[in-house]
Design a protein around this motif. Structure first.
Motif, PDB file in Angstrom:
ATOM      1  N   LYS A  72       0.672  -1.079   0.230  1.00 56.98           N
ATOM      2  CA  LYS A  72       0.010   0.550  -0.013  1.00 56.98           C
ATOM      3  C   LYS A  72       0.415   1.305  -0.229  1.00 56.98           C
ATOM      4  N   PRO A  73       0.958   2.107  -0.980  1.00 57.23           N
ATOM      5  CA  PRO A  73       1.861   3.438  -1.197  1.00 57.23           C
ATOM      6  C   PRO A  73       1.934   4.241  -0.110  1.00 57.23           C
ATOM      7  N   ARG A  74       2.527   5.272   0.327  1.00 53.76           N
ATOM      8  CA  ARG A  74       2.319   6.168   1.142  1.00 53.76           C
ATOM      9  C   ARG A  74       1.225   7.287   0.430  1.00 53.76           C
ATOM     10  N   MET A  75       0.683   7.931   1.057  1.00 56.43           N
ATOM     11  CA  MET A  75       0.185   8.987   0.217  1.00 56.43           C
ATOM     12  C   MET A  75       0.917  10.024  -0.507  1.00 56.43           C
ATOM     13  N   SER A  76       1.739  10.547   0.489  1.00 56.41           N
ATOM     14  CA  SER A  76       2.657  11.753   0.999  1.00 56.41           C
ATOM     15  C   SER A  76       4.049  11.210   1.389  1.00 56.41           C
ATOM     16  N   VAL A  77       5.186  10.884   0.279  1.00 55.32           N
ATOM     17  CA  VAL A  77       6.342  10.634   0.933  1.00 55.32           C
ATOM     18  C   VAL A  77       6.908  12.001   0.727  1.00 55.32           C
ATOM     19  N   PRO A  78       7.758  12.185   1.900  1.00 55.66           N
ATOM     20  CA  PRO A  78       8.398  13.828   1.995  1.00 55.66           C
ATOM     21  C   PRO A  78       9.263  14.499   1.793  1.00 55.66           C
ATOM     22  N   VAL A  79       9.708  15.596   0.791  1.00 54.03           N
ATOM     23  CA  VAL A  79      10.092  15.554  -0.293  1.00 54.03           C
ATOM     24  C   VAL A  79      11.811  16.032   0.124  1.00 54.03           C
ATOM     25  N   GLY A  80      12.061  14.643  -0.846  1.00 55.58           N
ATOM     26  CA  GLY A  80      13.630  15.142  -0.841  1.00 55.58           C
ATOM     27  C   GLY A  80      14.145  13.459  -0.099  1.00 55.58           C
ATOM     28  N   SER A  81      13.274  12.728   0.464  1.00 53.00           N
ATOM     29  CA  SER A  81      12.961  10.952   0.613  1.00 53.00           C
ATOM     30  C   SER A  81      14.094  10.626  -0.622  1.00 53.00           C
TER      31      SER A  81
ATOM     32  N   ILE B   4      14.673   4.734   2.995  1.00 51.80           N
ATOM     33  CA  ILE B   4      15.705   5.256   4.352  1.00 51.80           C
ATOM     34  C   ILE B   4      16.247   6.200   4.915  1.00 51.80           C
ATOM     35  N   GLY B   5      16.359   7.194   4.065  1.00 55.27           N
ATOM     36  CA  GLY B   5      16.710   8.111   4.764  1.00 55.27           C
ATOM     37  C   GLY B   5      16.517  10.171   3.838  1.00 55.27           C
ATOM     38  N   ARG B   6      17.101  10.575   3.750  1.00 56.42           N
ATOM     39  CA  ARG B   6      16.673  11.657   3.223  1.00 56.42           C
ATOM     40  C   ARG B   6      17.832  12.952   3.388  1.00 56.42           C
ATOM     41  N   THR B   7      17.913  13.571   1.540  1.00 61.09           N
ATOM     42  CA  THR B   7      18.702  14.467   1.423  1.00 61.09           C
ATOM     43  C   THR B   7      17.777  15.796   1.593  1.00 61.09           C
ATOM     44  N   PRO B   8      18.658  17.140   1.941  1.00 62.40           N
ATOM     45  CA  PRO B   8      18.733  18.377   2.706  1.00 62.40           C
ATOM     46  C   PRO B   8      18.500  19.418   1.089  1.00 62.40           C
ATOM     47  N   LEU B   9      18.954  18.696  -0.074  1.00 64.40           N
ATOM     48  CA  LEU B   9      19.383  19.265  -1.263  1.00 64.40           C
ATOM     49  C   LEU B   9      18.398  19.542  -2.136  1.00 64.40           C
TER      50      LEU B   9
ATOM     51  N   GLN C 227      15.654  -0.933  -7.028  1.00 60.13           N
ATOM     52  CA  GLN C 227      15.778   0.556  -7.929  1.00 60.13           C
ATOM     53  C   GLN C 227      16.135   1.576  -6.673  1.00 60.13           C
ATOM     54  N   THR C 228      16.661   2.692  -6.605  1.00 57.79           N
ATOM     55  CA  THR C 228      16.486   3.125  -5.630  1.00 57.79           C
ATOM     56  C   THR C 228      16.793   4.735  -6.010  1.00 57.79           C
ATOM     57  N   GLY C 229      16.128   6.054  -6.341  1.00 55.84           N
ATOM     58  CA  GLY C 229      16.156   7.160  -5.962  1.00 55.84           C
ATOM     59  C   GLY C 229      15.642   8.171  -5.402  1.00 55.84           C
ATOM     60  N   ILE C 230      14.726   9.612  -5.288  1.00 53.84           N
ATOM     61  CA  ILE C 230      15.094  10.677  -4.687  1.00 53.84           C
ATOM     62  C   ILE C 230      13.760  11.285  -4.895  1.00 53.84           C
ATOM     63  N   TYR C 231      12.871  11.454  -4.236  1.00 50.59           N
ATOM     64  CA  TYR C 231      11.919  12.074  -4.569  1.00 50.59           C
ATOM     65  C   TYR C 231      11.848  13.744  -4.208  1.00 50.59           C
ATOM     66  N   PRO C 232      11.889  14.430  -5.137  1.00 53.13           N
ATOM     67  CA  PRO C 232      12.327  15.885  -5.552  1.00 53.13           C
ATOM     68  C   PRO C 232      10.496  16.517  -5.210  1.00 53.13           C
ATOM     69  N   GLN C 233       8.943  15.989  -4.980  1.00 50.56           N
ATOM     70  CA  GLN C 233       8.506  16.336  -4.863  1.00 50.56           C
ATOM     71  C   GLN C 233       7.817  15.536  -3.895  1.00 50.56           C
ATOM     72  N   SER C 234       6.749  16.400  -2.983  1.00 50.05           N
ATOM     73  CA  SER C 234       6.140  15.287  -2.842  1.00 50.05           C
ATOM     74  C   SER C 234       4.969  14.713  -2.758  1.00 50.05           C
ATOM     75  N   THR C 235       5.556  13.579  -3.018  1.00 49.22           N
ATOM     76  CA  THR C 235       4.323  12.484  -4.104  1.00 49.22           C
ATOM     77  C   THR C 235       3.839  11.583  -3.349  1.00 49.22           C
ATOM     78  N   PRO C 236       2.290  10.969  -3.803  1.00 50.00           N
ATOM     79  CA  PRO C 236       2.341   9.264  -3.136  1.00 50.00           C
ATOM     80  C   PRO C 236       3.713   8.274  -3.854  1.00 50.00           C
ATOM     81  N   GLY C 237       3.747   7.481  -3.189  1.00 49.41           N
ATOM     82  CA  GLY C 237       4.807   6.642  -3.121  1.00 49.41           C
ATOM     83  C   GLY C 237       4.905   5.460  -2.492  1.00 49.41           C
ATOM     84  N   GLY C 238       5.223   4.333  -3.269  1.00 54.01           N
ATOM     85  CA  GLY C 238       5.259   2.933  -2.286  1.00 54.01           C
ATOM     86  C   GLY C 238       6.424   2.381  -2.704  1.00 54.01           C
ATOM     87  N   TRP C 239       7.630   3.120  -2.640  1.00 53.96           N
ATOM     88  CA  TRP C 239       9.189   2.579  -2.520  1.00 53.96           C
ATOM     89  C   TRP C 239       9.318   2.625  -0.463  1.00 53.96           C
ATOM     90  N   ASN C 240      10.535   2.555  -0.235  1.00 51.89           N
ATOM     91  CA  ASN C 240      10.894   1.769   0.806  1.00 51.89           C
ATOM     92  C   ASN C 240      12.048   3.098   1.445  1.00 51.89           C
TER      93      ASN C 240
END
Lengths: 329, 235
Positions: free
Chosen positions: B162-171, B193-198, B178-191
């Motif tokens: 079940k994807p999260r309704m909202s993944v925080p920016v920079g997650s 593991i951390g957050r970048t301040p960039l 795959q690994t990736g970084i969320y540039p916007q706060s969007t719904p998302g189902g990935w795990n």
């Protein structure tokens, strides 16, 4: 200046979009029916790329703070100006302080309203289009809300000439009209022309047959990114997975549900579902007006014909542009 | 390389049908060669894993000299010529970008889930995730979102059912391989593991993104205090 009295369901500022940034994951976006927007702008004497207002499902109530010229096309929201019906596809005079009211869509789903001079919102990455996903463009990167005030550029020379001649004759709108749906060689109602897509061969023979033989029903799952259709289940034979690749407006993707999605201009820049077909660019506007439950069939045409249809429509538009320049001058 | 129409306003250049370093390099070379100096009538060029898409405006292609009944062949020939003889400005050395990440805790609520899946301690997951070197295959899904290749196999973790309704920016997140970084706060189902301040998406700059296809990326663990400092610098 335009004051937003009521915002409507999803009223946004759009132009012809933000090309050049798909490599960075940014949608082209812009007016969902770019051709309709270009025509509305030409009718009021604007540049084709001027920022205008896109209206969806339930229209806004707007008040104009200075005299200007407007034109609308697209679906029918039975708009009124100062209480009288606002004729479509022609340049119409709006007096200072007058109220323009768009109701609920009676036919179609979206309309475009151009204002002489165009809407003066800041350029972001080369465009004035609202792009909600990134919160940029248009008015503060979001749909319009009650109380918003949209600055507009002053009417250009051609717009001013039309406005002056309407005033002299005491007329509300011009006698001449330009109907975007009559330009080029329009497909019959309920039909859209399409080509086979890059993964056409991945689909089972029955799916290939069903795609062009069936009447597809538009569903409620429709937004600026795409329209999901309902009909026979389109299956792959054999089933396989695709590596995400770039997509294009008009492509028809088929997710594992077997129900196709037609991509519109605010689509993502990449997709991972097999692409059974591609709607001809001249007919993409049809999908911006489909109401839930309405049906369409796809008529198969070769790529050369699709390209030719685009060129024909552009030639027609050039004739309109030249004709309008003469009228206003 | 094959050229296939993608509707009546784009051509898709296909370099293969699986993801590997050699195909990635071909995609990069072709993208740079076509984007450095646009061909007449071409409005934009976008790379993906194994393909490059060339978007065109048919009216402008005809104005540039294409015979009306040979538009696609004419444009395909121009593309092939260009790829044989790319402009000098197309040669760009791959950049290396280091991304500071505050792993675990409130910034990486799924670090434990990834660790359990890998049968490792969380700090060992952090070590392996930040020791690896990644390649940006493409930017897509959302403005500035990088699809990174190179996730160590033991860190592969299935997406949430079940994807999260909202993944925080920079997650910083792991989804399957795959690994990736969320540039916007969007719904998302990935795990997560951390957050970048960039900031990955910067519409006021050109290019409007921190990462581009072809970049090499490494992650550098930072503490919550350092995360806060980064954010102050940004503000």
């Amino acid at each position: 200046m335009i004051r937003v009295l009521k915002p409507g369901l999803l009223t946004t500022v759009q132009d012809l979009g933000r090309p050049g940034y798909q490599q960075y994951g940014v949608a082209v976006g812009g007016a969902l029916d770019a051709f309709a927007a270009r025509v509305a702008n030409l009718v009021v004497g604007n540049d084709e790329n001027a920022a205008l207002i896109e209206i969806a499902q339930t229209g806004p109530e707007l008040q104009f703070e200075r005299e200007t010229l407007v034109a609308w096309n697209g679906g029918d929201f039975e708009p009124t100006i100062g209480g009288e019906p606002l004729p479509r596809d022609r340049a119409v005079r709006v007096a200072a302080g007058e109220k323009l009211v768009f109701g609920v869509a009676r036919a179609g789903l979206r309309a475009w309203l151009a204002v002489a001079g165009g809407i003066d919102v800041p350029l972001v990455m080369g465009s004035r289009s609202t792009y909600r996903r990134a919160g940029i463009g248009g008015h503060e990167g979001r749909p319009l809300a009650a109380g918003d005030v949209l600055p507009c550029y002053g009417p250009g020379e051609r717009s001013a000439a039309v406005l002056a001649s309407l005033k002299v004759r005491g007329q509300r709108g011009t006698v001449w009209t330009v109907r975007p749906e009559t330009l080029g060689q329009p497909a019959p109602a309920g039909v859209v022309r399409a080509m086979c897509g890059p993964e056409w061969d991945w689909f089972a023979a029955e799916a290939q047959k069903a795609f062009f033989a069936s009447a597809w029903e538009a569903t409620r799952e429709a937004d600026r990114m795409g329209v999901r259709l309902h009909g026979p289940e389109l299956l792959l034979a054999p089933p396989r997975e695709m590596i995400s690749a770039a997509v294009n407006t008009g492509l028809v993707q088929v997710p594992p549900s077997g129900q196709p999605i037609v991509l519109l201009p605010s689509r993502q820049s990449v997709g991972g579902y097999p692409r059974i077909a591609a709607v001809a660019a001249v007919d993409i506007g049809r999908f911006t007006q489909l109401r839930p439950g309405e049906k369409v069939t796809f008529s198969r045409i070769p790529l050369v014909v699709a390209l030719d249809l685009q060129l024909k429509r552009e030639r027609d538009l050039t004739r309109v542009r030249l004709g309008l320049a003469r009228l206003a001058g | 390389m094959q050229i296939t129409p993608l509707g009546d306003s784009a051509l898709m250049l296909v370099f293969g049908d699986w993801i590997n370093e050699s195909i990635h390099r071909q995609v990069q070379t072709a993208w740079r060669a076509l984007a450095a100096e646009p061909l007449p009538g071409v409005s934009e060029v976008a790379p993906a894993y194994t393909t490059v898409t060339v978007f065109y405006d048919v009216r402008r292609v005809v104005e540039a000299g294409a015979p009306e009944n040979e538009i696609v062949n004419w444009l395909s020939a121009r593309v092939r010529e260009r790829l044989k003889d790319p402009p000098k400005s197309a040669k760009v050395k791959p950049r290396h970008v280091e991304i500071p990440v505050c792993y675990g805790g409130e910034y990486g609520p799924d670090l434990g889930r990834v660790a359990a899946q890998a049968k490792l301690f969380p700090d060992e997951v952090v070590k392996r995730h930040s020791r690896a070197s990644y390649r940006v295959h493409l930017i897509g899904f959302a403005p500035g979102f990088p699809y990174l290749g190179g996730l160590p196999k033991e860190l592969v973790t299935p997406r949430h059912a079940k994807p999260r309704m909202s993944v925080p920016v920079g997650s910083v997140a792991i989804g399957g391989e795959q690994t990736g970084i969320y540039p916007q706060s969007t719904p998302g189902g990935w795990n997560l593991i951390g957050r970048t301040p960039l900031r990955l998406f910067r519409p006021e700059q050109n290019p409007p993104v921190l990462l581009q296809a072809g970049d090499e990326v490494t992650f550098k663990p930072i503490t919550p205090a350092e995360f806060a400092q980064w954010q102050e610098v940004r503000a």
